[in-house]
Design an enzyme around this catalytic site. Structure first.
Site, PDB file in Angstrom:
ATOM      1  N   TYR A 142       0.819  -1.219   0.000  1.00 28.24           N
ATOM      2  CA  TYR A 142       0.000   0.000   0.000  1.00 28.24           C
ATOM      3  C   TYR A 142       0.855   1.273   0.000  1.00 28.24           C
ATOM      4  O   TYR A 142       0.376   2.358  -0.305  1.00 28.24           O
ATOM      5  CB  TYR A 142      -0.951   0.021   1.202  1.00 28.24           C
ATOM      6  CG  TYR A 142      -2.057  -1.018   1.143  1.00 28.24           C
ATOM      7  CD1 TYR A 142      -2.240  -1.821   0.025  1.00 28.24           C
ATOM      8  CD2 TYR A 142      -2.926  -1.188   2.207  1.00 28.24           C
ATOM      9  CE1 TYR A 142      -3.235  -2.778  -0.025  1.00 28.24           C
ATOM     10  CE2 TYR A 142      -3.938  -2.148   2.155  1.00 28.24           C
ATOM     11  CZ  TYR A 142      -4.074  -2.941   1.036  1.00 28.24           C
ATOM     12  OH  TYR A 142      -5.071  -3.883   0.993  1.00 28.24           O
ATOM     13  N   LYS A 192       3.589 -15.444   1.938  1.00 28.70           N
ATOM     14  CA  LYS A 192       3.528 -16.184   0.672  1.00 28.70           C
ATOM     15  C   LYS A 192       4.976 -16.463   0.264  1.00 28.70           C
ATOM     16  O   LYS A 192       5.421 -16.110  -0.844  1.00 28.70           O
ATOM     17  CB  LYS A 192       2.754 -15.330  -0.353  1.00 28.70           C
ATOM     18  CG  LYS A 192       2.379 -16.048  -1.630  1.00 28.70           C
ATOM     19  CD  LYS A 192       1.278 -17.069  -1.473  1.00 28.70           C
ATOM     20  CE  LYS A 192       1.057 -17.818  -2.764  1.00 28.70           C
ATOM     21  NZ  LYS A 192       0.283 -19.050  -2.628  1.00 28.70           N
ATOM     22  N   ASP A 224      -2.911 -18.310   1.237  1.00 31.42           N
ATOM     23  CA  ASP A 224      -4.067 -19.021   0.661  1.00 31.42           C
ATOM     24  C   ASP A 224      -4.554 -20.101   1.621  1.00 31.42           C
ATOM     25  O   ASP A 224      -5.758 -20.260   1.843  1.00 31.42           O
ATOM     26  CB  ASP A 224      -3.724 -19.598  -0.724  1.00 31.42           C
ATOM     27  CG  ASP A 224      -2.315 -20.149  -0.837  1.00 31.42           C
ATOM     28  OD1 ASP A 224      -1.534 -19.990   0.136  1.00 31.42           O
ATOM     29  OD2 ASP A 224      -1.983 -20.742  -1.874  1.00 31.42           O
ATOM     30  N   ASP A 248      -5.296  -7.026   5.567  1.00 28.51           N
ATOM     31  CA  ASP A 248      -6.512  -6.332   5.149  1.00 28.51           C
ATOM     32  C   ASP A 248      -7.575  -7.366   4.754  1.00 28.51           C
ATOM     33  O   ASP A 248      -8.731  -7.315   5.184  1.00 28.51           O
ATOM     34  CB  ASP A 248      -6.164  -5.426   3.947  1.00 28.51           C
ATOM     35  CG  ASP A 248      -7.243  -4.416   3.647  1.00 28.51           C
ATOM     36  OD1 ASP A 248      -8.254  -4.396   4.369  1.00 28.51           O
ATOM     37  OD2 ASP A 248      -7.091  -3.659   2.670  1.00 28.51           O
ATOM     38  N   ASP A 252     -10.965  -9.057   7.262  1.00 30.50           N
ATOM     39  CA  ASP A 252     -12.377  -8.956   6.864  1.00 30.50           C
ATOM     40  C   ASP A 252     -13.002 -10.347   6.818  1.00 30.50           C
ATOM     41  O   ASP A 252     -14.165 -10.534   7.190  1.00 30.50           O
ATOM     42  CB  ASP A 252     -12.520  -8.275   5.496  1.00 30.50           C
ATOM     43  CG  ASP A 252     -12.653  -6.768   5.631  1.00 30.50           C
ATOM     44  OD1 ASP A 252     -12.246  -6.249   6.691  1.00 30.50           O
ATOM     45  OD2 ASP A 252     -13.149  -6.111   4.704  1.00 30.50           O
TER      46      ASP A 252
END
Ligand code: NAD
Length: 357
Positions: A142, A192, A224, A248, A252
């Protein structure tokens, strides 16, 4: 008498409605626990763009920096989506996080017993869920540079950079260790590393830091698999440590385990100055102005502010207990509606919570 300066950023959409409830809660608690709360409301987000042509005006940032804590509701609206990126409300959030150096975002995900049936997952899968997502907040993709779009070529291109240095990973890992030490001492670091070099550095650094703490039980998951495990068996997690982007998305996902995004608070912290306490959800433009939003995530953020930001633990616990009492009596906002409940408006459920304090 103790006195605290709180900056309130009610922002956009449902922000002012849910903030109203938290202001009343704070006023009641300040009488009950004999502390003074000086609430300074400042423009932030879309409303600040309207007033100052800047979603995070200098005066707002200065007030936040000199406060004891910042209580933020939510920002954003589709009408700002066509503005240049730096003028959009969401850029204001990034600016605030950067200005206060809020590198650690803490999101507790706890099942409230009376909401066991509100989740889209089966009751037996979620009943023991009590986890915390520790997300790095001011680094990674970001903020990474270079970033941009290339439009003067035959095919348009766009690119972002996911970058971390080891010091950024070390300091967020230390936060996760501190939290894990107050809980079951389990940390699951999510990355990852099978594909990304930046994730390999993440994994190596997390291992270096945690190996200094003999009691900490560290595990690693690829992002994942972590997403899959959060749906399959969320109670296996205690502290999840991850980067800005993965955090992020996963937080959620974890939020929905509780039944509604309207239930989840968060804290964004640094090591020294004021923290920002805010619900996980956005400005919910689809229900704004209807007095039907769920104010509980904001009230729980207010509780986190009292506990972590102001060290007023009893007052913080009072909010949690009041919310549990209201829910156990069957009162719900529309997002949590079930067969046997009584649906109340945002302000009505706010009054019920205040009566319980
Ligand atoms: P959202 O969280 O605002 O809404 C998603 C869904 O959840 C909507 O159906 C909404 O009605 C519902 N919802 C959210 N909060 C609720 C509450 N308290 N009570 C009841 N229902 C609730 O996400 P979105 O629709 O993707 O984004 C809307 C705007 O919010 C966008 O402009 C986005 O950029 C912004 N946003 C801001 C933040 C923030 O301020 N931290 C976070 C996420 C999104």
């Amino acid at each position: 008498m103790k006195s605290y300066k709180i900056v309130l950023l009610s922002g956009d959409g449902i922000g002012p409605e849910i903030s109203e409830v938290s202001i009343k809660i704070l006023k009641k608690l300040s009488q009950k626990y004999a502390f003074e709360i000086d609430i300074k409301e400042e423009y932030f987000g879309g409303i600040a763009y309207e007033k100052h042509k800047d979603p995070a005006p200098k005066v707002t940032l200065e007030q936040c920096k000199s406060s004891d804590a910042v209580l933020l509701a939510c920002v954003g609206d589709v009408k700002y989506d066509s503005l240049p990126r730096e003028l959009r409300p969401e850029s204001g959030l990034l600016k605030l996080r950067s200005a206060l150096n809020l590198f650690a975002n803490i999101r507790p995900v706890k099942i409230r017993k009376s909401l066991l049936d509100s989740s889209s997952l089966k009751k037996e899968i979620i009943e023991n869920v009590d986890l915390i997502v520790v997300r790095e907040l001011i680094g990674g993709i970001y903020f990474g540079k270079p970033r941009g779009q290339i439009t003067n070529t035959e095919l348009k291109k766009a690119f972002n950079t996911m970058v971390y240095d080891s010091s950024e990973i070390e300091r967020i890992t230390e936060v996760a260790v501190k939290i894990a030490n107050q809980r079951s001492k389990k940390i699951c670091s999510v990355d990852k590393a099978n594909v990304l070099e930046v994730s390999q550095l993440w994994r190596d650094t997390v291992l270096d830091v945690t190996s200094k703490y003999k009691d900490i039980n560290l595990s690693n998951l690829y992002v994942d698999n972590a997403a899959m495990q959060l749906v399959k068996e969320p109670s296996q997690f205690d502290v999840i440590l991850t980067n800005n982007l993965f955090g992020d998305i996963l937080s959620d996902l974890a939020a929905m385990i509780t039944g509604s995004i309207g239930m989840l608070p968060s804290a964004s912290l640094n090591n020294t100055g004021p923290g920002v306490f805010e619900p996980v959800h956005g400005s919910a433009p689809d229900i704004a102005g209807k007095n039907i939003a769920n104010p509980i995530a904001m009230a729980l953020s207010t509780s986190m502010m009292l506990k972590i930001g102001l060290n007023e633990k009893e007052a913080a616990d009072d909010i949690e207990t009041a919310i549990d009492n209201v829910l156990s009596k069957g009162y719900r906002t529309l997002d949590l509606k079930n067969e046997n409940c009584q649906v109340l408006s945002c302000s009505e459920i706010g009054e019920k919570i205040i009566q319980e304090i």
